[in-house]
Write a protein that holds these residues in place. Structure first.
Motif, short mmCIF file in Angstrom:
data_model
loop_
_atom_site.label_atom_id
_atom_site.label_comp_id
_atom_site.label_asym_id
_atom_site.label_seq_id
_atom_site.Cartn_x
_atom_site.Cartn_y
_atom_site.Cartn_z
N UNK A 1 2.57 1.69 -3.40
CA UNK A 1 1.64 2.15 -4.44
C UNK A 1 1.24 3.61 -4.22
N UNK A 2 0.87 3.96 -2.98
CA UNK A 2 0.33 5.30 -2.74
C UNK A 2 1.43 6.37 -2.82
N UNK A 3 2.55 6.14 -2.14
CA UNK A 3 3.62 7.15 -2.16
C UNK A 3 4.29 7.17 -3.53
N UNK B 1 0.84 -1.21 0.00
CA UNK B 1 0.00 0.00 0.00
C UNK B 1 0.87 1.25 0.00
N UNK B 2 1.90 1.26 0.85
CA UNK B 2 2.79 2.42 0.90
C UNK B 2 3.52 2.61 -0.42
#
Lengths: 133, 57
Positions: free
Chosen positions: A44-46, A41-42
């Motif tokens: 992908x998002x960042x 998640x980190x």
């Protein structure tokens, strides 16, 4: 169950590699510690924040002087993204395009991506010492 | 991507995702926190933009 078997037991020895990996690539510290969901998640998002910021013509200026403190803080925030920042600079995206309508949005995206990655590094530290799951 | 509103939505969604993953443990709590913080980001930006409307450019 499979996730539990690959999760690293919290030890002080994991702190430095986890934090270092978390800085080099957003989410890599959590992946190293076996927290695959959080790590992805980190990443992908960042990663999306940074890539979109560069696509919106953000400048990636490397400034480490003390004459312009705000510029220093901005540069440190972007550097906190880690390897993607240096790769983008090496590929020639460092100057941005100040006349682009999305220039300031791009700056915000890349700087906020780096600031969020600082929080992710601190979270990786807490996971490594067993303070968080 | 030059739509201000679209950029606001994308930015809010990505930041809310990271906050929710950092600050909550269960999937249900993350979804709830992420949706609330996404809404708060969007709403506060729209309200601030509306309040600043009368200011001269």
């Amino acid at each position: 169950m499979a996730a539990q078997t690959t999760t690293k037991v919290p030890t002080r020895a994991n702190v430095l590699p986890a934090c270092l990996l978390a800085w080099v690539l957003p989410g890599a510290g959590h992946l190293y510690l076996g927290r695959k969901g959080k790590g992805l998640v980190f990443l992908a998002a960042i990663g999306a924040l940074f890539v979109l910021g560069v696509a919106m013509k953000s400048r990636l200026e490397l400034y480490l002087g003390l004459e312009d403190p705000l510029n220093l803080l901005f540069s440190v925030a972007q550097i906190a993204v880690g390897a993607p920042y240096f790769i983008a600079r090496a590929l020639g995206y460092e100057s941005g395009l100040v006349t682009a309508v999305t220039y300031e949005y791009g700056n915000t995206f890349t700087a906020v991506g780096g600031l969020l990655n600082i929080l992710v590094i601190l979270d990786a530290h807490d996971v490594a010492i067993g303070r968080k799951r | 991507m030059t739509s201000h509103l679209l950029i606001l939505f994308v930015f809010s969604a990505l930041v809310a995702t990271v906050f929710a993953t950092l600050l909550r443990e269960s999937l249900r709590d993350r979804l709830r926190f992420g949706l609330v913080s996404f809404g708060a980001f969007v709403l506060s930006a729209l309200v601030l933009g509306w309040v600043m409307g009368p200011f001269p450019s």
